[in-house]
Design a protein around this motif. Structure first.
Motif, PDB file in Angstrom:
ATOM      1  N   SER A  78       0.850  -1.186   0.000  1.00  0.00           N
ATOM      2  CA  SER A  78       0.000   0.000   0.000  1.00  0.00           C
ATOM      3  C   SER A  78       0.887   1.238   0.000  1.00  0.00           C
ATOM      4  CB  SER A  78      -0.885  -0.005   1.254  1.00  0.00           C
ATOM      5  OG  SER A  78      -1.448   1.262   1.491  1.00  0.00           O
ATOM      6  N   ILE A  79       0.378   2.360  -0.503  1.00  0.00           N
ATOM      7  CA  ILE A  79       1.188   3.580  -0.438  1.00  0.00           C
ATOM      8  C   ILE A  79       1.357   4.050   1.007  1.00  0.00           C
ATOM      9  CG2 ILE A  79       0.774   4.360  -2.778  1.00  0.00           C
ATOM     10  CD1 ILE A  79      -1.247   6.337  -1.732  1.00  0.00           C
ATOM     11  N   LEU A  80       0.525   3.532   1.911  1.00  0.00           N
ATOM     12  CA  LEU A  80       0.703   3.851   3.327  1.00  0.00           C
ATOM     13  C   LEU A  80       1.978   3.212   3.880  1.00  0.00           C
ATOM     14  CD1 LEU A  80      -2.974   3.449   4.566  1.00  0.00           C
ATOM     15  CD2 LEU A  80      -1.753   5.576   4.009  1.00  0.00           C
ATOM     16  N   ASP A  81       2.526   2.223   3.176  1.00  0.00           N
ATOM     17  CA  ASP A  81       3.769   1.563   3.583  1.00  0.00           C
ATOM     18  C   ASP A  81       5.005   2.232   2.997  1.00  0.00           C
ATOM     19  OD1 ASP A  81       2.236  -0.395   4.884  1.00  0.00           O
ATOM     20  OD2 ASP A  81       2.121  -1.627   3.071  1.00  0.00           O
ATOM     21  N   CYS A  82       4.822   3.184   2.116  1.00  0.00           N
ATOM     22  CA  CYS A  82       5.945   3.843   1.445  1.00  0.00           C
ATOM     23  C   CYS A  82       6.561   4.921   2.333  1.00  0.00           C
ATOM     24  CB  CYS A  82       5.473   4.498   0.150  1.00  0.00           C
ATOM     25  SG  CYS A  82       4.853   3.330  -1.069  1.00  0.00           S
ATOM     26  N   PRO A  83       7.873   5.103   2.233  1.00  0.00           N
ATOM     27  CA  PRO A  83       8.516   6.192   2.964  1.00  0.00           C
ATOM     28  C   PRO A  83       7.973   7.543   2.486  1.00  0.00           C
ATOM     29  CG  PRO A  83      10.152   4.701   2.030  1.00  0.00           C
ATOM     30  CD  PRO A  83       8.829   4.311   1.465  1.00  0.00           C
ATOM     31  N   VAL A  84       7.866   8.471   3.407  1.00  0.00           N
ATOM     32  CA  VAL A  84       7.360   9.808   3.108  1.00  0.00           C
ATOM     33  C   VAL A  84       8.507  10.798   3.135  1.00  0.00           C
ATOM     34  CG1 VAL A  84       5.828  11.637   3.895  1.00  0.00           C
ATOM     35  CG2 VAL A  84       5.111   9.257   4.064  1.00  0.00           C
ATOM     36  N   THR A  85       8.577  11.651   2.120  1.00  0.00           N
ATOM     37  CA  THR A  85       9.580  12.708   2.052  1.00  0.00           C
ATOM     38  C   THR A  85       8.965  13.990   2.616  1.00  0.00           C
ATOM     39  OG1 THR A  85      10.541  11.742   0.077  1.00  0.00           O
ATOM     40  CG2 THR A  85      11.046  14.058   0.506  1.00  0.00           C
ATOM     41  N   PRO A  86       9.566  14.564   3.640  1.00  0.00           N
ATOM     42  CA  PRO A  86       9.007  15.801   4.198  1.00  0.00           C
ATOM     43  C   PRO A  86       9.006  16.920   3.163  1.00  0.00           C
ATOM     44  CG  PRO A  86      10.693  14.880   5.641  1.00  0.00           C
ATOM     45  CD  PRO A  86      10.761  14.125   4.341  1.00  0.00           C
ATOM     46  N   TYR A  87       7.825  17.415   2.879  1.00  0.00           N
ATOM     47  CA  TYR A  87       7.667  18.498   1.918  1.00  0.00           C
ATOM     48  C   TYR A  87       6.264  19.045   2.101  1.00  0.00           C
ATOM     49  CZ  TYR A  87       7.166  20.897  -2.581  1.00  0.00           C
ATOM     50  OH  TYR A  87       6.950  21.832  -3.548  1.00  0.00           O
ATOM     51  N   THR A  88       6.134  20.337   2.130  1.00  0.00           N
ATOM     52  CA  THR A  88       4.822  20.941   2.269  1.00  0.00           C
ATOM     53  C   THR A  88       4.267  21.244   0.892  1.00  0.00           C
ATOM     54  OG1 THR A  88       5.455  21.915   4.374  1.00  0.00           O
ATOM     55  CG2 THR A  88       3.522  22.840   3.283  1.00  0.00           C
ATOM     56  N   CYS A  89       3.249  20.521   0.523  1.00  0.00           N
ATOM     57  CA  CYS A  89       2.620  20.690  -0.778  1.00  0.00           C
ATOM     58  C   CYS A  89       1.558  21.776  -0.650  1.00  0.00           C
ATOM     59  CB  CYS A  89       1.986  19.373  -1.208  1.00  0.00           C
ATOM     60  SG  CYS A  89       1.597  19.311  -2.947  1.00  0.00           S
ATOM     61  N   THR A  90       1.786  22.894  -1.313  1.00  0.00           N
ATOM     62  CA  THR A  90       0.888  24.029  -1.136  1.00  0.00           C
ATOM     63  C   THR A  90       0.090  24.392  -2.377  1.00  0.00           C
ATOM     64  OG1 THR A  90       2.696  25.532  -1.682  1.00  0.00           O
ATOM     65  CG2 THR A  90       2.349  25.045   0.645  1.00  0.00           C
ATOM     66  N   SER A  91       0.356  23.788  -3.485  1.00  0.00           N
ATOM     67  CA  SER A  91      -0.328  24.146  -4.723  1.00  0.00           C
ATOM     68  C   SER A  91      -1.645  23.392  -4.877  1.00  0.00           C
ATOM     69  CB  SER A  91       0.555  23.833  -5.934  1.00  0.00           C
ATOM     70  OG  SER A  91      -0.171  24.032  -7.126  1.00  0.00           O
ATOM     71  N   TYR A  92      -2.649  24.108  -5.280  1.00  0.00           N
ATOM     72  CA  TYR A  92      -3.949  23.507  -5.565  1.00  0.00           C
ATOM     73  C   TYR A  92      -3.858  22.542  -6.744  1.00  0.00           C
ATOM     74  CZ  TYR A  92      -8.921  23.267  -6.777  1.00  0.00           C
ATOM     75  OH  TYR A  92     -10.183  22.840  -7.073  1.00  0.00           O
ATOM     76  N   TYR A  93      -2.879  22.730  -7.607  1.00  0.00           N
ATOM     77  CA  TYR A  93      -2.749  21.937  -8.829  1.00  0.00           C
ATOM     78  C   TYR A  93      -1.698  20.837  -8.735  1.00  0.00           C
ATOM     79  CZ  TYR A  93      -5.399  25.855 -10.572  1.00  0.00           C
ATOM     80  OH  TYR A  93      -6.363  26.809 -10.746  1.00  0.00           O
ATOM     81  N   ALA A  94      -1.399  20.359  -7.546  1.00  0.00           N
ATOM     82  CA  ALA A  94      -0.299  19.421  -7.368  1.00  0.00           C
ATOM     83  C   ALA A  94      -0.761  18.010  -7.031  1.00  0.00           C
ATOM     84  CB  ALA A  94       0.636  19.922  -6.270  1.00  0.00           C
ATOM     85  N   GLU A  95      -1.880  17.605  -7.568  1.00  0.00           N
ATOM     86  CA  GLU A  95      -2.396  16.287  -7.246  1.00  0.00           C
ATOM     87  C   GLU A  95      -1.905  15.229  -8.231  1.00  0.00           C
ATOM     88  OE1 GLU A  95      -6.596  14.634  -5.746  1.00  0.00           O
ATOM     89  OE2 GLU A  95      -5.791  16.558  -5.193  1.00  0.00           O
ATOM     90  N   SER A  96      -1.560  14.062  -7.695  1.00  0.00           N
ATOM     91  CA  SER A  96      -1.045  12.961  -8.513  1.00  0.00           C
ATOM     92  C   SER A  96      -2.185  12.167  -9.147  1.00  0.00           C
ATOM     93  CB  SER A  96      -0.185  12.048  -7.658  1.00  0.00           C
ATOM     94  OG  SER A  96      -0.954  11.547  -6.575  1.00  0.00           O
ATOM     95  N   GLY A  97      -1.842  11.481 -10.243  1.00  0.00           N
ATOM     96  CA  GLY A  97      -2.807  10.641 -10.920  1.00  0.00           C
ATOM     97  C   GLY A  97      -2.139   9.390 -11.454  1.00  0.00           C
ATOM     98  N   VAL A  98      -2.945   8.391 -11.791  1.00  0.00           N
ATOM     99  CA  VAL A  98      -2.394   7.122 -12.251  1.00  0.00           C
ATOM    100  C   VAL A  98      -3.352   6.448 -13.233  1.00  0.00           C
ATOM    101  CG1 VAL A  98      -3.330   5.719 -10.349  1.00  0.00           C
ATOM    102  CG2 VAL A  98      -1.218   5.025 -11.453  1.00  0.00           C
TER     103      VAL A  98
END
Length: 101
Positions: A78-98
């Motif tokens: 699951s992506i919940l098992d993936c390491p997280v990189t500290p970064y503050t995502c502030t853009s409204y247009y910064a959503e990932s897709g697949v």
């Protein structure tokens, strides 16, 4: 995964936050093929044929993001098992897709 369109194999990626009782988008900062593969495999697909940035499939959660960046290897369940990189995502247009196959 949250689907802003009526297809189960492609869409914007979001995670349900049980504490806040809402979906939170996965920021596209460092979003990679490995991250997409983990999302697709967790949904029963083989792999991600494409990954997208910049709100390609639309926005799920506005400015509310689960994380600033993931660092999946590709073998996680699951992506919940993936390491997280500290970064503050502030853009409204910064959503990932697949797009899964």
């Amino acid at each position: 995964m949250y689907y802003g369109i009526p297809y189960s194999y492609k869409g914007s990626v979001a995670i349900w936050n049980f504490d806040k009782r809402r979906y939170e988008g996965v920021c596209d900062y460092l979003w990679s093929k490995n991250d997409g593969d983990v999302v697709c495999k967790s949904l029963g697909y083989s792999y991600a044929s494409s990954t997208y940035r910049a709100q390609y499939y639309g926005n799920v959660a506005g400015y509310s993001y689960y994380t600033g960046g993931l660092g999946c290897v590709g073998t996680e369940k699951s992506i919940l098992d993936c390491p997280v990189t500290p970064y503050t995502c502030t853009s409204y247009y910064a959503e990932s897709g697949v797009y899964c196959v």
